[in-house]
Design a protein around this motif. Structure first.
Motif, PDB file in Angstrom:
ATOM      1  N   MET A 164       0.838  -1.198   0.000  1.00  0.00           N
ATOM      2  CA  MET A 164       0.000   0.000   0.000  1.00  0.00           C
ATOM      3  C   MET A 164       0.875   1.250   0.000  1.00  0.00           C
ATOM      4  N   MET A 165       0.494   2.231  -0.815  1.00  0.00           N
ATOM      5  CA  MET A 165       1.195   3.509  -0.868  1.00  0.00           C
ATOM      6  C   MET A 165       0.245   4.609  -0.406  1.00  0.00           C
ATOM      7  N   TYR A 166       0.700   5.447   0.538  1.00  0.00           N
ATOM      8  CA  TYR A 166      -0.105   6.552   1.028  1.00  0.00           C
ATOM      9  C   TYR A 166       0.136   7.788   0.167  1.00  0.00           C
ATOM     10  N   ASP A 167      -0.871   8.668   0.104  1.00  0.00           N
ATOM     11  CA  ASP A 167      -0.690   9.905  -0.647  1.00  0.00           C
ATOM     12  C   ASP A 167      -0.328  11.044   0.307  1.00  0.00           C
ATOM     13  N   ASP A 168      -0.086  12.235  -0.249  1.00  0.00           N
ATOM     14  CA  ASP A 168       0.364  13.367   0.563  1.00  0.00           C
ATOM     15  C   ASP A 168      -0.648  13.772   1.626  1.00  0.00           C
ATOM     16  N   ASP A 169      -1.925  13.534   1.381  1.00  0.00           N
ATOM     17  CA  ASP A 169      -2.950  13.946   2.328  1.00  0.00           C
ATOM     18  C   ASP A 169      -3.101  12.978   3.498  1.00  0.00           C
ATOM     19  N   SER A 170      -2.487  11.810   3.394  1.00  0.00           N
ATOM     20  CA  SER A 170      -2.676  10.811   4.445  1.00  0.00           C
ATOM     21  C   SER A 170      -1.382  10.412   5.158  1.00  0.00           C
ATOM     22  N   ILE A 171      -0.240  10.985   4.755  1.00  0.00           N
ATOM     23  CA  ILE A 171       0.982  10.659   5.492  1.00  0.00           C
ATOM     24  C   ILE A 171       1.005  11.428   6.811  1.00  0.00           C
ATOM     25  N   LEU A 172       1.575  10.810   7.826  1.00  0.00           N
ATOM     26  CA  LEU A 172       1.544  11.343   9.180  1.00  0.00           C
ATOM     27  C   LEU A 172       2.938  11.756   9.645  1.00  0.00           C
ATOM     28  N   SER A 173       2.969  12.697  10.571  1.00  0.00           N
ATOM     29  CA  SER A 173       4.230  13.198  11.103  1.00  0.00           C
ATOM     30  C   SER A 173       4.882  12.175  12.026  1.00  0.00           C
ATOM     31  N   ILE A 174       6.184  11.948  11.826  1.00  0.00           N
ATOM     32  CA  ILE A 174       6.932  11.038  12.690  1.00  0.00           C
ATOM     33  C   ILE A 174       6.906  11.518  14.139  1.00  0.00           C
ATOM     34  N   SER A 175       6.937  12.826  14.342  1.00  0.00           N
ATOM     35  CA  SER A 175       6.921  13.362  15.712  1.00  0.00           C
ATOM     36  C   SER A 175       5.664  12.954  16.463  1.00  0.00           C
ATOM     37  N   GLY A 176       4.616  12.627  15.722  1.00  0.00           N
ATOM     38  CA  GLY A 176       3.367  12.210  16.355  1.00  0.00           C
ATOM     39  C   GLY A 176       3.463  10.884  17.077  1.00  0.00           C
ATOM     40  N   ILE A 177       4.443  10.060  16.727  1.00  0.00           N
ATOM     41  CA  ILE A 177       4.604   8.762  17.396  1.00  0.00           C
ATOM     42  C   ILE A 177       4.848   8.964  18.877  1.00  0.00           C
ATOM     43  N   GLN A 178       5.653   9.973  19.211  1.00  0.00           N
ATOM     44  CA  GLN A 178       5.934  10.299  20.613  1.00  0.00           C
ATOM     45  C   GLN A 178       4.635  10.621  21.343  1.00  0.00           C
ATOM     46  N   HIS A 179       3.798  11.432  20.731  1.00  0.00           N
ATOM     47  CA  HIS A 179       2.514  11.792  21.341  1.00  0.00           C
ATOM     48  C   HIS A 179       1.605  10.579  21.446  1.00  0.00           C
ATOM     49  N   PHE A 180       1.579   9.759  20.407  1.00  0.00           N
ATOM     50  CA  PHE A 180       0.657   8.634  20.339  1.00  0.00           C
ATOM     51  C   PHE A 180       0.937   7.595  21.424  1.00  0.00           C
ATOM     52  N   VAL A 181       2.211   7.252  21.602  1.00  0.00           N
ATOM     53  CA  VAL A 181       2.561   6.260  22.616  1.00  0.00           C
ATOM     54  C   VAL A 181       2.315   6.805  24.012  1.00  0.00           C
ATOM     55  N   PHE A 182       2.593   8.102  24.197  1.00  0.00           N
ATOM     56  CA  PHE A 182       2.337   8.735  25.499  1.00  0.00           C
ATOM     57  C   PHE A 182       0.842   8.734  25.815  1.00  0.00           C
ATOM     58  N   CYS A 183       0.030   9.112  24.826  1.00  0.00           N
ATOM     59  CA  CYS A 183      -1.416   9.190  25.034  1.00  0.00           C
ATOM     60  C   CYS A 183      -2.110   9.320  23.683  1.00  0.00           C
ATOM     61  N   ARG A 184      -2.964   8.347  23.350  1.00  0.00           N
ATOM     62  CA  ARG A 184      -3.691   8.393  22.077  1.00  0.00           C
ATOM     63  C   ARG A 184      -4.510   9.669  21.948  1.00  0.00           C
ATOM     64  N   ARG A 185      -5.114  10.081  23.037  1.00  0.00           N
ATOM     65  CA  ARG A 185      -5.949  11.275  23.000  1.00  0.00           C
ATOM     66  C   ARG A 185      -5.106  12.527  22.727  1.00  0.00           C
ATOM     67  N   GLN A 186      -3.943  12.620  23.372  1.00  0.00           N
ATOM     68  CA  GLN A 186      -3.067  13.762  23.129  1.00  0.00           C
ATOM     69  C   GLN A 186      -2.688  13.839  21.652  1.00  0.00           C
ATOM     70  N   TRP A 187      -2.331  12.697  21.079  1.00  0.00           N
ATOM     71  CA  TRP A 187      -1.962  12.668  19.652  1.00  0.00           C
ATOM     72  C   TRP A 187      -3.113  13.165  18.783  1.00  0.00           C
ATOM     73  N   ALA A 188      -4.321  12.694  19.056  1.00  0.00           N
ATOM     74  CA  ALA A 188      -5.477  13.084  18.245  1.00  0.00           C
ATOM     75  C   ALA A 188      -5.786  14.572  18.388  1.00  0.00           C
ATOM     76  N   LEU A 189      -5.644  15.105  19.598  1.00  0.00           N
ATOM     77  CA  LEU A 189      -5.899  16.534  19.809  1.00  0.00           C
ATOM     78  C   LEU A 189      -4.929  17.379  18.989  1.00  0.00           C
ATOM     79  N   ILE A 190      -3.676  16.936  18.909  1.00  0.00           N
ATOM     80  CA  ILE A 190      -2.666  17.698  18.177  1.00  0.00           C
ATOM     81  C   ILE A 190      -2.783  17.485  16.670  1.00  0.00           C
TER      82      ILE A 190
END
Length: 218
Positions: free
Chosen positions: A1-27
């Motif tokens: 599967m190949m993602y397009d520009d509108d669906s690729i996610l920021s690597i920095s978000g992994i830090q937020h996601f593991v810390f708290c799913r809700r925090q990641w979604a808010l940001i």
């Protein structure tokens, strides 16, 4: 599967996601952000590491700072603090350089090693991008911790790869649905920069943006 520009996610978000799913979604979904002492000190360290994006060579090792990376296969993008290209008999070919190189991403953190694996996963995501971009295999990750002044080397194992794939699959699923998870309050909430915006007690409300909009209208 190949993602397009509108669906690729920021690597920095992994830090937020593991810390708290809700925090990641808010940001990353609801586009909310707030600073605290931890985010500010972290930004200063990363700014120094990037240093306006340049490369240099020391003892044959090519050091690149602030390198932009992307993987459409994994659906992620970001900026590496430091990437080291070390001369090797077998490795990647670099444009404008002779020979081959092994590649090691170096992630900078202002604190100290954590019991959880978000720092390792963030460095691993950078490595995945570099593997795709340079058509190579990366075997090691480095994380430099500002508080201890120590550089931790981590073997990039299949276990870490599988764990990263699971995290990215979950992130893409939530992002596609534009869903902000509901969470219970915990000790982590005290260290969260979004504590006043998160309003964890109001978990029955799907969107914090919608709540804040309703409050402003009242």
């Amino acid at each position: 599967m190949m993602y397009d520009d509108d669906s690729i996610l920021s690597i920095s978000g992994i830090q937020h996601f593991v810390f708290c799913r809700r925090q990641w979604a808010l940001i990353h979904i609801e586009q909310l952000w707030a600073e605290n002492m931890f985010t500010v000190s972290g930004e200063i360290m990363h700014k120094n590491a990037h240093d306006n994006s340049f490369s240099e060579t020391r003892n044959g090792i090519v050091i690149s700072r602030g390198m932009q990376v992307v993987s459409y296969e994994a659906g992620i993008y970001g900026v590496c603090d430091v990437v080291e290209f070390i001369p090797a008999d077998d490795g990647a070919v670099i444009y404008g350089k002779e020979g081959k190189y092994s590649i090691i991403p170096v992630e900078y953190k202002h604190g100290e090693p954590k019991e959880t694996d978000e720092d390792i996963l963030q460095a691993a995501a950078q490595a995945i991008c570099l593997e795709n971009m340079f058509c190579t295999r990366i075997n090691e990750l480095d994380i430099f911790y500002g508080k201890t002044k120590h550089r931790l080397r981590v073997e990039f194992t299949n276990e870490i790869r599988n764990r990263l794939n699971e995290i990215l699959d979950e992130m893409h699923s939530l992002y596609k649905r534009k869903y902000t998870p509901k969470v219970k309050q915990s000790k982590k909430c005290r260290a969260c920069s979004l504590r006043d915006l998160c309003i964890p007690k109001l978990t029955k409300i799907k969107s914090v943006n919608k709540y804040m909009q309703d409050m402003s209208e009242e």
